[in-house]
Each structure stands twice: as C-alpha cells, then as structure tokens.
Design an enzyme around this catalytic site. Structure first.
Site, PDB file in Angstrom:
ATOM      1  NE  ARG A  40       6.996  -5.503  15.828  1.00  0.00           N
ATOM      2  CZ  ARG A  40       6.025  -5.386  16.726  1.00  0.00           C
ATOM      3  NH1 ARG A  40       6.274  -4.899  17.891  1.00  0.00           N
ATOM      4  NH2 ARG A  40       4.817  -5.794  16.457  1.00  0.00           N
TER       5      ARG A  40
ATOM      6  NE  ARG B 270      -4.927 -10.092  17.714  1.00  0.00           N
ATOM      7  CZ  ARG B 270      -3.633  -9.802  17.817  1.00  0.00           C
ATOM      8  NH1 ARG B 270      -2.875 -10.444  18.682  1.00  0.00           N
ATOM      9  NH2 ARG B 270      -3.098  -8.884  17.048  1.00  0.00           N
TER      10      ARG B 270
ATOM     11  NE  ARG C 244       0.172  -6.611  13.030  1.00  0.00           N
ATOM     12  CZ  ARG C 244      -0.785  -7.214  13.750  1.00  0.00           C
ATOM     13  NH1 ARG C 244      -1.970  -7.421  13.229  1.00  0.00           N
ATOM     14  NH2 ARG C 244      -0.539  -7.602  14.962  1.00  0.00           N
TER      15      ARG C 244
HETATM   16  P1  AMP Z   1       2.007  -5.063  18.193  1.00  0.00           P
HETATM   17  O1  AMP Z   1       0.823  -4.770  19.060  1.00  0.00           O
HETATM   18  O2  AMP Z   1       3.239  -5.431  18.971  1.00  0.00           O
HETATM   19  O3  AMP Z   1       1.685  -6.064  17.089  1.00  0.00           O
HETATM   20  O4  AMP Z   1       2.393  -3.679  17.454  1.00  0.00           O
HETATM   21  C1  AMP Z   1       1.482  -3.029  16.597  1.00  0.00           C
HETATM   22  C2  AMP Z   1       2.220  -2.092  15.660  1.00  0.00           C
HETATM   23  O5  AMP Z   1       2.942  -1.098  16.414  1.00  0.00           O
HETATM   24  C3  AMP Z   1       3.261  -2.753  14.787  1.00  0.00           C
HETATM   25  O6  AMP Z   1       2.699  -3.324  13.611  1.00  0.00           O
HETATM   26  C4  AMP Z   1       4.198  -1.572  14.479  1.00  0.00           C
HETATM   27  O7  AMP Z   1       3.632  -0.724  13.491  1.00  0.00           O
HETATM   28  C5  AMP Z   1       4.192  -0.799  15.788  1.00  0.00           C
HETATM   29  N1  AMP Z   1       5.275  -1.228  16.708  1.00  0.00           N
HETATM   30  C6  AMP Z   1       5.124  -1.811  17.943  1.00  0.00           C
HETATM   31  N2  AMP Z   1       6.313  -2.046  18.515  1.00  0.00           N
HETATM   32  C7  AMP Z   1       7.252  -1.624  17.636  1.00  0.00           C
HETATM   33  C8  AMP Z   1       8.683  -1.620  17.635  1.00  0.00           C
HETATM   34  N3  AMP Z   1       9.385  -2.114  18.662  1.00  0.00           N
HETATM   35  N4  AMP Z   1       9.312  -1.105  16.551  1.00  0.00           N
HETATM   36  C9  AMP Z   1       8.622  -0.604  15.504  1.00  0.00           C
HETATM   37  N5  AMP Z   1       7.280  -0.586  15.428  1.00  0.00           N
HETATM   38  C10 AMP Z   1       6.585  -1.085  16.484  1.00  0.00           C
END
Ligand code: AMP
Length: 224
Positions: free
Chosen positions: A90, A126, A178
C-alpha cells in the site's frame, strides 16, 4: 511457472472478490493483508491488539509490521506456485520491501480502476455474512450510506441464511478516511509499478465476469 500476482485497487473495487476467483482459477493462495489483520483482531492476538485501533480508524498499519507479516506469510509452502496478493503493498516502502521478499519470478501487477463516487455507493451496500463470511452487496435503495450496521429487517445471506452485517470499517466516516488514505498512498505505488511490462489496468466498472476475464487475460498474457 510461478504466478506472483499483486492486485491494486481502492476499497470497494471488487479486489477481494476478484482475488478469490483468480486464486481458484490458478490454484494459488489468496493473501489478503486486511483479512489477516481482521482475523488477528478477532482472535485478540498480540498482533490484533497492536493494530485494532488503526483498523477501526481506517489508517495504515506501519510498513515494518506489514512487511514482517507478509514476509512470513509468503514463506509458507502453499505459495510454492505463486500467490494473489490483495491489500499489499500500500506504500512505496512496502513495494520496495516486496522486491526484496520476492525475487524468484517477476511480479504481475494489476490495477482495478474505479472512480471514488462509485466506491462510496458500493461500500454503503456492502455486507459480510456473519456465518459464512461471504462478502456481498445488498439491494440498492438509493445508496443509504448511513444505514445501520445490522439491519434486523434486512434479507439473510442468500448462500447460508446467516445474518448480513456491515464491516466495522465500512461505516461512512471510516470509508471517507480509507478513501483519503488510498488517494494519498496509492498514486505513488501505481507510479512505481506502471513502467513495468507486467503492469496492467482493468476497468472495475464492468460487470464482475468481464473484470475477471480482463484480469485473466493480463495474467495469462504476461505470465506465460
Ligand atoms: P483492506 O481489507 O485491504 O481494506 O484492509 C483493511 C485495513 O487493514 C486497512 O484500512 C488498514 O488499516 C489495514 N491494512 C491492510 N493492509 C495494509 C497494508 N498493506 N498496509 C497498512 N495497513 C494495511
């Protein structure tokens, strides 16, 4: 041939859904860093305690912690033929770290492109099934972003009859955070990968099947 696939896309782009389909198709694991972190929070593990507040706010967990987590996950034997990575990298720091972790085959990078107005609408609709864990979209009644997290009058999960709930971080305030986080951090990551021959972008506004077909066409094109 190994398939080391990185899926990039904003929250709500259908990345997770597509990753599951691709993992099934190519018989390689779907590795979602968000899923790993949410499972750690649910299990109240040491990792979970560390990241719970960050997840709840919609901010990013530190590069060091994420890199350690991904390094460890990619060392597991089920990744011998490759992986579908969803949610990592990310940041450019994480992308640099991934280069050091994966050196056996080129990364195949695919961006699923979706405009942010559409994302807000999608995330408001969702839901995740509390029983089977399937992510799905409830009927669109004009995109009620402020709907309650658990609608007692809502339909049950069409697959198992379980209760459909909203992911905690899909509430409107966290969604906005987000998306802002994605807007800040994703562009440099996309710029980092875009010059590569193995980079591709697909239009995430197409029907699900067409997005899957476009992703497969890119992966098959550069991965063979
Ligand atoms: P996601 O399901 O990919 O939307 O991830 C949910 C949350 O997990 C994000 O809003 C971040 O807080 C954390 N997160 C997931 N992947 C990462 C990453 N590669 N780097 C930093 N935070 C992450």
């Amino acid at each position: 041939m190994r398939l080391n696939v990185v899926l990039i896309g904003p929250p709500g782009s259908g990345k997770g859904t597509q990753a599951v389909r691709l993992a099934e198709r190519y018989r390689i694991p779907h590795i979602s860093t968000g899923d790993i972190l949410r499972a750690a929070v649910r299990a109240k593990s040491a990792l979970g305690e560390k990241v719970a507040a960050t997840l709840a706010s919609g901010g990013l967990v530190s590069d060091d912690l994420m890199t350690d987590l991904v390094r460890e996950r990619l060392a597991a034997p089920d990744t011998a033929r490759g992986f579908i990575l969803d949610g990592f990298p990310r940041t450019v720091g994480q992308a640099d770290a991934l280069e050091r972790i994966v050196s056996d085959a080129p990364l195949i990078i695919v961006l699923i492109d979706v405009a942010s107005e559409e994302i807000v609408r999608r995330l408001s609709l969702r839901r995740v099934c509390a029983s089977c864990g399937l992510t799905q979209s409830v009927a669109d009644h004009g995109g009620d972003v402020d709907a309650p997290d658990q609608d007692p009058h809502g339909d049950p999960c069409p697959y198992c009859g379980g209760q459909l709930i909203r992911r905690e971080d899909d509430n409107p305030a966290t969604v906005r955070h987000r998306l802002a986080t994605y807007a800040t951090f994703a562009e440099p990551v996309i710029a980092y990968y875009r010059p590569r021959q193995t980079f591709g972008a697909v239009d995430g506004l197409q029907p699900l099947e067409r997005v899957t077909a476009a992703l497969r066409a890119h992966i098959d094109g550069v991965g063979s």
